[in-house]
Design an enzyme around this catalytic site. Sequence first.
Site, PDB file in Angstrom:
ATOM      1  NE  ARG A  60      36.547  35.130  32.134  1.00  0.00           N
ATOM      2  CZ  ARG A  60      37.155  35.736  33.149  1.00  0.00           C
ATOM      3  NH1 ARG A  60      37.765  35.025  34.080  1.00  0.00           N
ATOM      4  NH2 ARG A  60      37.172  37.047  33.248  1.00  0.00           N
ATOM      5  CE  LYS A 126      37.900  26.971  35.130  1.00  0.00           C
ATOM      6  NZ  LYS A 126      38.368  28.191  34.479  1.00  0.00           N
ATOM      7  NE  ARG A 262      50.258  36.520  50.198  1.00  0.00           N
ATOM      8  CZ  ARG A 262      50.373  37.719  50.790  1.00  0.00           C
ATOM      9  NH1 ARG A 262      51.385  38.500  50.522  1.00  0.00           N
ATOM     10  NH2 ARG A 262      49.450  38.126  51.628  1.00  0.00           N
TER      11      ARG A 262
HETATM   12  C1  BTN Z   1      36.723  29.366  31.350  1.00  0.00           C
HETATM   13  O1  BTN Z   1      36.780  28.915  32.503  1.00  0.00           O
HETATM   14  O2  BTN Z   1      37.719  29.818  30.784  1.00  0.00           O
HETATM   15  C2  BTN Z   1      35.382  29.325  30.635  1.00  0.00           C
HETATM   16  C3  BTN Z   1      35.124  27.983  30.026  1.00  0.00           C
HETATM   17  C4  BTN Z   1      33.820  27.912  29.264  1.00  0.00           C
HETATM   18  C5  BTN Z   1      33.680  26.623  28.492  1.00  0.00           C
HETATM   19  C6  BTN Z   1      32.320  26.460  27.895  1.00  0.00           C
HETATM   20  S1  BTN Z   1      32.006  24.835  27.316  1.00  0.00           S
HETATM   21  C7  BTN Z   1      30.545  25.373  26.541  1.00  0.00           C
HETATM   22  C8  BTN Z   1      30.853  26.723  25.910  1.00  0.00           C
HETATM   23  N1  BTN Z   1      31.431  26.560  24.597  1.00  0.00           N
HETATM   24  C9  BTN Z   1      32.683  26.990  24.541  1.00  0.00           C
HETATM   25  O3  BTN Z   1      33.420  26.954  23.533  1.00  0.00           O
HETATM   26  N2  BTN Z   1      33.068  27.440  25.748  1.00  0.00           N
HETATM   27  C10 BTN Z   1      31.990  27.371  26.709  1.00  0.00           C
END
Ligand code: BTN
Length: 262
Positions: A60, A126, A262
Amino acid sequence: MILLNSDKIHAHLADLNFKKPYELHCFPTIDSTNQFLNNLPTNQQLILCCAEEQTAGRGRFGRQWNSPFGENIYFSGRWRLAGHLKQLSGLSLVVGLAIIESVKKHTINEAILIKWPNDLFWQDKKLGGILIELNGELHGTIDITIGIGLNVNTSSTTSHLSDKPWCSLLDITGISFDRNALIADLIVILNHYLDQFLKLGFETFKSAWEKVDYLKNQWITVSNPNGKLSGYAQGVNEQGLLCLKDNQGTMHYVSAGEATLR
Ligand code: BTN
């Protein structure tokens, strides 16, 4: 190391009695599984894509998603769903629940939580992320790509995937997983949840979501294009909007953004 194998995924899906017509693409390497699906001209109801490695995996906010060969799940599905854009509020939370449910089928009973709106966490680290992209809305159908990155067999003691704390299913359980079976379960559960979500809305998932709410009662700051807002996270409402109570006691309802503790 068990490699991805489209025959195995087809066989698992048949075993799971998956009836929806679909097309599956399984690549040794690709730039991004989301990008691949977004670029397809399609009228198909469901196209699925997974890869051993992504050379330009996307997270993201334009971030990179590290995607080493043969270890984790880089999966995307492009769904053509009957419905309207306004019904999609809360979608990423439902996708998160589907991931947790499919992981549980593999006897992982640890508390995996969802950090609103798109991240999976285990013990403040994560485990995975979700990237949802809208391709269009036409005549009562929505065309979306749902991308899932799940750290499966990369060990955080020997590898470096991110500067922020992260973990994998291997870290959690000490076991290596066959990603073919996990992907098949994910497809079936996600497809089922999406049907239910469009028919009945987020409301039917709300109580399940409350049990895996990572931010509950935490003081957080949410950043989005409208600015920053801080408050105590108070769960989500029936539309899947984050309820944030500020210092004055006013409740704000937030549809998107990135939450920091925080
Ligand atoms: C995030 O946490 O920022 C989202 C990550 C999403 C990664 C997945 S891997 C499969 C699909 N292809 C991509 O290029 N991104 C998503």
